[in-house]
Design a protein around this motif. Sequence first.
Motif, mmCIF file in Angstrom:
data_model
loop_
_atom_site.group_PDB
_atom_site.id
_atom_site.type_symbol
_atom_site.label_atom_id
_atom_site.label_comp_id
_atom_site.label_asym_id
_atom_site.label_seq_id
_atom_site.Cartn_x
_atom_site.Cartn_y
_atom_site.Cartn_z
ATOM 1 N N ASP A 128 0.592 -1.283 -0.230
ATOM 2 C CA ASP A 128 -0.176 -0.089 -0.244
ATOM 3 C C ASP A 128 0.803 1.143 -0.275
ATOM 4 O OD1 ASP A 128 -2.319 -2.190 0.955
ATOM 5 O OD2 ASP A 128 -3.377 -0.345 2.120
ATOM 6 N N ASN A 129 0.224 1.897 -0.702
ATOM 7 C CA ASN A 129 0.789 3.500 -0.669
ATOM 8 C C ASN A 129 2.354 3.757 -0.927
ATOM 9 O OD1 ASN A 129 -1.766 4.440 0.874
ATOM 10 N ND2 ASN A 129 -1.131 3.407 2.390
ATOM 11 N N ARG A 130 2.928 3.322 -1.888
ATOM 12 C CA ARG A 130 4.330 3.463 -2.125
ATOM 13 C C ARG A 130 4.716 4.753 -2.122
ATOM 14 N NH1 ARG A 130 7.184 -0.102 -1.192
ATOM 15 N NH2 ARG A 130 8.666 0.344 -2.959
ATOM 16 N N THR A 131 3.831 6.080 -2.672
ATOM 17 C CA THR A 131 4.519 6.620 -2.454
ATOM 18 C C THR A 131 5.088 7.888 -1.614
ATOM 19 O OG1 THR A 131 2.063 7.867 -3.304
ATOM 20 C CG2 THR A 131 4.231 7.545 -5.121
ATOM 21 N N ILE A 132 4.024 7.303 -0.766
ATOM 22 C CA ILE A 132 4.423 7.571 0.838
ATOM 23 C C ILE A 132 5.038 7.136 1.269
ATOM 24 C CG2 ILE A 132 2.686 10.002 0.992
ATOM 25 C CD1 ILE A 132 0.976 8.589 1.338
ATOM 26 N N GLN A 133 5.776 5.492 1.142
ATOM 27 C CA GLN A 133 6.223 4.949 1.821
ATOM 28 C C GLN A 133 6.158 4.751 2.921
ATOM 29 O OE1 GLN A 133 8.950 2.863 1.385
ATOM 30 N NE2 GLN A 133 8.501 3.576 -1.032
ATOM 31 N N ARG A 134 4.788 4.818 3.306
ATOM 32 C CA ARG A 134 4.133 4.651 4.552
ATOM 33 C C ARG A 134 3.435 2.825 4.585
ATOM 34 N NH1 ARG A 134 -1.729 6.153 5.668
ATOM 35 N NH2 ARG A 134 -2.033 6.989 4.470
ATOM 36 N N GLU A 135 3.668 3.001 6.138
ATOM 37 C CA GLU A 135 2.841 1.671 6.170
ATOM 38 C C GLU A 135 1.450 1.246 6.379
ATOM 39 O OE1 GLU A 135 4.870 -0.410 9.578
ATOM 40 O OE2 GLU A 135 6.919 -1.167 8.767
ATOM 41 N N CYS A 136 1.263 0.320 6.064
ATOM 42 C CA CYS A 136 -0.726 0.365 5.491
ATOM 43 C C CYS A 136 -0.792 -0.417 7.236
ATOM 44 C CB CYS A 136 -1.427 0.264 5.103
ATOM 45 S SG CYS A 136 -3.121 -0.254 5.461
ATOM 46 N N VAL A 137 -1.484 -0.455 8.548
ATOM 47 C CA VAL A 137 -2.017 -1.998 9.277
ATOM 48 C C VAL A 137 -3.529 -2.385 9.323
ATOM 49 C CG1 VAL A 137 -1.215 -2.323 11.520
ATOM 50 C CG2 VAL A 137 -0.008 -0.971 10.692
ATOM 51 N N LEU A 138 -4.086 -3.262 9.072
ATOM 52 C CA LEU A 138 -5.818 -3.316 8.968
ATOM 53 C C LEU A 138 -5.107 -4.728 9.987
ATOM 54 C CD1 LEU A 138 -4.156 -4.779 4.697
ATOM 55 C CD2 LEU A 138 -5.679 -2.118 5.462
ATOM 56 N N GLN A 139 -6.640 -4.815 10.708
ATOM 57 C CA GLN A 139 -6.436 -5.959 11.656
ATOM 58 C C GLN A 139 -7.763 -6.941 10.614
ATOM 59 O OE1 GLN A 139 -6.342 -6.739 14.664
ATOM 60 N NE2 GLN A 139 -5.270 -4.030 14.584
ATOM 61 N N THR A 140 -6.763 -8.216 10.493
ATOM 62 C CA THR A 140 -7.327 -9.162 9.622
ATOM 63 C C THR A 140 -7.699 -10.585 10.288
ATOM 64 O OG1 THR A 140 -5.998 -8.281 7.838
ATOM 65 C CG2 THR A 140 -6.644 -10.506 7.197
ATOM 66 N N LEU A 141 -9.552 -10.755 9.798
ATOM 67 C CA LEU A 141 -9.723 -12.076 10.288
ATOM 68 C C LEU A 141 -9.629 -13.109 8.808
ATOM 69 C CD1 LEU A 141 -10.424 -13.788 12.430
ATOM 70 C CD2 LEU A 141 -12.401 -12.632 11.693
ATOM 71 N N VAL A 142 -9.234 -14.216 8.849
ATOM 72 C CA VAL A 142 -9.843 -14.927 7.887
ATOM 73 C C VAL A 142 -10.543 -16.101 8.359
ATOM 74 C CG1 VAL A 142 -8.613 -16.637 6.000
ATOM 75 C CG2 VAL A 142 -7.807 -14.836 6.509
ATOM 76 N N THR A 143 -11.584 -16.301 7.591
ATOM 77 C CA THR A 143 -12.531 -17.521 8.160
ATOM 78 C C THR A 143 -12.771 -18.987 7.964
ATOM 79 O OG1 THR A 143 -14.615 -15.985 8.398
ATOM 80 C CG2 THR A 143 -13.537 -16.433 10.209
ATOM 81 N N TRP A 144 -13.569 -19.598 7.501
ATOM 82 C CA TRP A 144 -14.073 -20.629 6.660
ATOM 83 C C TRP A 144 -14.963 -20.525 6.523
ATOM 84 C CZ3 TRP A 144 -10.213 -23.794 4.040
ATOM 85 C CH2 TRP A 144 -9.327 -23.577 4.563
ATOM 86 N N ASP A 145 -15.166 -20.174 5.248
ATOM 87 C CA ASP A 145 -17.341 -20.198 4.953
ATOM 88 C C ASP A 145 -17.324 -21.605 3.995
ATOM 89 O OD1 ASP A 145 -19.277 -19.777 3.666
ATOM 90 O OD2 ASP A 145 -19.231 -17.863 2.596
ATOM 91 N N GLY A 146 -17.280 -22.693 4.747
ATOM 92 C CA GLY A 146 -17.705 -23.737 3.691
ATOM 93 C C GLY A 146 -15.992 -24.401 3.253
ATOM 94 N N ASP A 147 -15.534 -24.447 2.277
ATOM 95 C CA ASP A 147 -14.634 -24.971 1.837
ATOM 96 C C ASP A 147 -13.326 -23.767 0.757
ATOM 97 O OD1 ASP A 147 -14.311 -26.862 2.627
ATOM 98 O OD2 ASP A 147 -14.363 -28.166 0.727
ATOM 99 N N LYS A 148 -14.023 -22.356 1.600
ATOM 100 C CA LYS A 148 -13.228 -21.605 1.214
ATOM 101 C C LYS A 148 -13.010 -20.341 2.107
ATOM 102 C CE LYS A 148 -16.720 -20.160 -3.092
ATOM 103 N NZ LYS A 148 -17.840 -18.827 -2.928
ATOM 104 N N LEU A 149 -11.651 -20.124 1.809
ATOM 105 C CA LEU A 149 -10.971 -19.003 2.672
ATOM 106 C C LEU A 149 -11.907 -17.649 2.783
ATOM 107 C CD1 LEU A 149 -7.486 -20.238 2.759
ATOM 108 C CD2 LEU A 149 -9.178 -19.792 4.825
ATOM 109 N N VAL A 150 -12.049 -16.538 4.070
ATOM 110 C CA VAL A 150 -12.407 -15.378 3.387
ATOM 111 C C VAL A 150 -11.869 -14.775 4.305
ATOM 112 C CG1 VAL A 150 -14.725 -13.939 3.831
ATOM 113 C CG2 VAL A 150 -14.745 -16.591 3.024
#
Length: 141
Positions: free
Chosen positions: A79-101
């Motif tokens: 993310d944000n290559r021009t401003i060289q800034r880190e982008c921090v996300l709160q990420t949660l991955v779960t199963w929806d059947g056989d799909k990763l969401v």
Amino acid sequence: MPADFNGQWVMVTNENFEDIMNAIDIDFATRKIARHLTQTKVIVQNGDKFETKTLSTFRNYEVNFTVGEEFEEVTKGLDNRTIQRECVLQTLVTWDGDKLVAVQKGEKANRGWMQWIEGDLLHLEIHVEDKVCKQVFKKKP
Ligand code: VLZ
């Protein structure tokens, strides 16, 4: 038994990747290069534990996660290559059947992805705001 994503997957199609790069503020010059890249997804999965690498000749992106455990995803170099800034996300991955969401909470609304397997193809749909990118990868024999 969760779905098995283990393997090396080589990109065959990549629709609207540019829209997604735009939405996460990747600069013009980087977008022009990145839109043509053939990405390779390398996945090591142990049950719910994933180590993933998205590789290309230009830039790589690595993220590891355990399904059901929210984590801080630092998209440095993505993310944000021009401003060289880190982008921090709160990420949660779960199963929806056989799909990763994945739901990625951060400064961009409606950010996340969905990943699933059909035969020897890996499907990945990435969304940010109202943009959707559809990628398909083929498993290396
Ligand atoms: O995929 O999070 O597969 O677990 C693209 C990097 C990374 C290559 C896309 C070029 C990441 C970047 C998508 C140039 C700016 C993603 C997850 C599901 C990883």
